[in-house]
Structure formats: structure tokens, C-alpha cells
Write a protein that holds these residues in place. Structure first.
Motif, PDB file in Angstrom:
ATOM      1  N   TYR A  58      16.966  -8.289  -6.014  1.00 45.57           N
ATOM      2  CA  TYR A  58      15.889  -8.091  -5.027  1.00 45.57           C
ATOM      3  C   TYR A  58      15.068  -9.315  -4.645  1.00 45.57           C
ATOM      4  O   TYR A  58      14.961 -10.169  -5.248  1.00 45.57           O
ATOM      5  CB  TYR A  58      14.597  -7.018  -5.576  1.00 45.57           C
ATOM      6  CG  TYR A  58      14.963  -5.869  -5.958  1.00 45.57           C
ATOM      7  CD1 TYR A  58      16.005  -4.921  -5.291  1.00 45.57           C
ATOM      8  CD2 TYR A  58      14.651  -5.543  -7.305  1.00 45.57           C
ATOM      9  CE1 TYR A  58      16.184  -3.566  -5.909  1.00 45.57           C
ATOM     10  CE2 TYR A  58      15.143  -4.448  -7.788  1.00 45.57           C
ATOM     11  CZ  TYR A  58      15.659  -3.476  -7.091  1.00 45.57           C
ATOM     12  OH  TYR A  58      16.077  -2.413  -7.717  1.00 45.57           O
ATOM     13  N   ASP A  59      15.149  -9.685  -3.271  1.00 44.72           N
ATOM     14  CA  ASP A  59      14.437 -10.312  -2.354  1.00 44.72           C
ATOM     15  C   ASP A  59      13.353  -9.501  -1.861  1.00 44.72           C
ATOM     16  O   ASP A  59      13.352  -8.710  -0.981  1.00 44.72           O
ATOM     17  CB  ASP A  59      15.110 -11.058  -1.243  1.00 44.72           C
ATOM     18  CG  ASP A  59      16.185 -12.118  -1.574  1.00 44.72           C
ATOM     19  OD1 ASP A  59      15.871 -13.067  -2.609  1.00 44.72           O
ATOM     20  OD2 ASP A  59      16.905 -12.440  -0.956  1.00 44.72           O
ATOM     21  N   ILE A  60      12.055 -10.088  -2.304  1.00 46.35           N
ATOM     22  CA  ILE A  60      10.859  -9.020  -1.967  1.00 46.35           C
ATOM     23  C   ILE A  60      10.031  -9.872  -0.907  1.00 46.35           C
ATOM     24  O   ILE A  60       9.658 -11.022  -1.453  1.00 46.35           O
ATOM     25  CB  ILE A  60      10.098  -8.595  -3.180  1.00 46.35           C
ATOM     26  CG1 ILE A  60      11.384  -7.695  -4.141  1.00 46.35           C
ATOM     27  CG2 ILE A  60       8.544  -7.439  -2.857  1.00 46.35           C
ATOM     28  CD1 ILE A  60      10.843  -7.292  -5.117  1.00 46.35           C
ATOM     29  N   TYR A  61       9.354  -9.276   0.200  1.00 47.42           N
ATOM     30  CA  TYR A  61       8.671  -9.860   0.940  1.00 47.42           C
ATOM     31  C   TYR A  61       7.451  -8.860   1.238  1.00 47.42           C
ATOM     32  O   TYR A  61       7.593  -7.823   1.427  1.00 47.42           O
ATOM     33  CB  TYR A  61       9.431 -10.250   2.395  1.00 47.42           C
ATOM     34  CG  TYR A  61      10.311 -11.070   2.191  1.00 47.42           C
ATOM     35  CD1 TYR A  61      10.389 -12.355   2.307  1.00 47.42           C
ATOM     36  CD2 TYR A  61      11.728 -10.441   1.956  1.00 47.42           C
ATOM     37  CE1 TYR A  61      11.503 -13.280   2.146  1.00 47.42           C
ATOM     38  CE2 TYR A  61      12.796 -11.234   1.749  1.00 47.42           C
ATOM     39  CZ  TYR A  61      12.736 -12.680   2.018  1.00 47.42           C
ATOM     40  OH  TYR A  61      13.842 -13.519   1.744  1.00 47.42           O
ATOM     41  N   ILE A  62       6.028  -9.449   0.880  1.00 48.17           N
ATOM     42  CA  ILE A  62       5.382  -8.537   0.872  1.00 48.17           C
ATOM     43  C   ILE A  62       4.016  -8.966   2.009  1.00 48.17           C
ATOM     44  O   ILE A  62       3.940  -9.988   2.318  1.00 48.17           O
ATOM     45  CB  ILE A  62       4.302  -8.826  -0.446  1.00 48.17           C
ATOM     46  CG1 ILE A  62       5.430  -8.519  -1.680  1.00 48.17           C
ATOM     47  CG2 ILE A  62       3.114  -7.696  -0.510  1.00 48.17           C
ATOM     48  CD1 ILE A  62       4.683  -8.920  -3.062  1.00 48.17           C
ATOM     49  N   PHE A  63       3.790  -7.911   2.880  1.00 45.59           N
ATOM     50  CA  PHE A  63       2.922  -8.297   3.840  1.00 45.59           C
ATOM     51  C   PHE A  63       1.685  -7.369   3.618  1.00 45.59           C
ATOM     52  O   PHE A  63       1.678  -6.183   3.398  1.00 45.59           O
ATOM     53  CB  PHE A  63       3.549  -7.665   5.237  1.00 45.59           C
ATOM     54  CG  PHE A  63       4.752  -8.360   5.303  1.00 45.59           C
ATOM     55  CD1 PHE A  63       4.924  -9.637   6.299  1.00 45.59           C
ATOM     56  CD2 PHE A  63       6.075  -8.178   5.056  1.00 45.59           C
ATOM     57  CE1 PHE A  63       5.965 -10.335   6.505  1.00 45.59           C
ATOM     58  CE2 PHE A  63       7.176  -8.888   5.464  1.00 45.59           C
ATOM     59  CZ  PHE A  63       7.092  -9.745   5.971  1.00 45.59           C
ATOM     60  N   SER A  64       0.348  -7.715   4.033  1.00 52.71           N
ATOM     61  CA  SER A  64      -0.889  -7.047   3.955  1.00 52.71           C
ATOM     62  C   SER A  64      -1.934  -8.009   4.636  1.00 52.71           C
ATOM     63  O   SER A  64      -1.744  -9.043   5.185  1.00 52.71           O
ATOM     64  CB  SER A  64      -1.348  -7.181   2.373  1.00 52.71           C
ATOM     65  OG  SER A  64      -2.421  -6.248   2.484  1.00 52.71           O
ATOM     66  N   SER A  65      -3.318  -7.425   4.816  1.00 53.15           N
ATOM     67  CA  SER A  65      -4.266  -7.889   5.327  1.00 53.15           C
ATOM     68  C   SER A  65      -5.607  -8.155   4.740  1.00 53.15           C
ATOM     69  O   SER A  65      -5.680  -7.156   3.373  1.00 53.15           O
ATOM     70  CB  SER A  65      -4.513  -7.400   6.810  1.00 53.15           C
ATOM     71  OG  SER A  65      -4.775  -6.087   6.582  1.00 53.15           O
ATOM     72  N   ASP A  66      -6.577  -8.751   4.890  1.00 50.76           N
ATOM     73  CA  ASP A  66      -7.758  -8.718   4.467  1.00 50.76           C
ATOM     74  C   ASP A  66      -8.040  -8.687   3.041  1.00 50.76           C
ATOM     75  O   ASP A  66      -7.248  -9.423   2.447  1.00 50.76           O
ATOM     76  CB  ASP A  66      -8.571  -7.494   5.181  1.00 50.76           C
ATOM     77  CG  ASP A  66     -10.040  -7.687   4.937  1.00 50.76           C
ATOM     78  OD1 ASP A  66     -10.518  -8.385   5.173  1.00 50.76           O
ATOM     79  OD2 ASP A  66     -10.900  -6.382   4.947  1.00 50.76           O
TER      80      ASP A  66
END
Length: 102
Positions: free
Chosen positions: A56-64
Motif C-alpha cells: 500500500y501507498d497510504i495518504y492521510i488527510f485531516s484537519s485541526d
């Protein structure tokens, strides 16, 4: 272990062989509160284990707050804009709930 050949049919009727290709995972986590971040952290720990690095190539997106929490635990964490709820006297104040942009 049985390894099956993976094929994906695309619109022009050609087959695309995806055997031996890493799966890209784009994982987004709500920045409001910490419940989503903590539960997602457990899933992401499994996906990012050493034996899964070749899968897997994992890209994590989030805020705050979720972004800050996940950034300290994982690579490939990207900050995005998010929505934060403002409460006063146990009521949501709609006019004070702007979309937070980075």
C-alpha cells in the motif's frame, strides 16, 4: 498462499494488469473531536505495518486536532480545511461555525 492475477476492465475493452502494483489508499479523517482520529489510528497502524509497506501507498488527510494527532504517528499526513462546531451554553451557534481553511 494462492496469488491470483488481478485484472481491471476499462472502458475501451482493454485489460489493465494490476498484479504487482501497490494499492493507493487516500484516507481522510474528520478533524472535529478526537474519536475519529483515535479509531482511524488503529486502522492506519495495521495498514502501515512493515509487512504492508510493499502492498500500500497510504495518504492521510485531516484537519485541526486530528491532523496534529495523526501527524505525530504517521508519515504522509496532509492538512486540509475542516469544519469546527462552536458551542455556547450547550447550543450550536450556526453563525459562528465557519469553515476553517488552511
Amino acid at each position: 498462499m494462492i496469488i491470483k492475477k488481478l485484472e481491471l476492465k476499462i472502458t475501451n475493452n482493454k485489460l489493465l494488469n494490476i498484479e504487482n502494483q501497490k494499492i493507493k489508499i487516500f484516507y481522510s479523517v474528520c478533524g472535529e473531536g478526537m474519536g475519529h482520529a483515535v479509531r482511524s489510528g488503529v486502522i492506519l497502524e495495521e495498514l502501515t505495518k512493515k509487512e504492508n509497506k510493499e502492498k500500500y501507498d497510504i495518504y492521510i488527510f485531516s484537519s485541526d486536532r486530528s491532523y496534529r494527532y495523526l501527524k505525530n504517528k504517521f508519515d504522509n499526513v496532509y492538512e486540509i480545511g475542516g469544519f469546527n462546531t462552536v458551542y455556547e451554553n450547550n447550543e450550536v451557534k450556526k453563525q459562528k461555525n465557519p469553515f476553517k481553511r488552511n
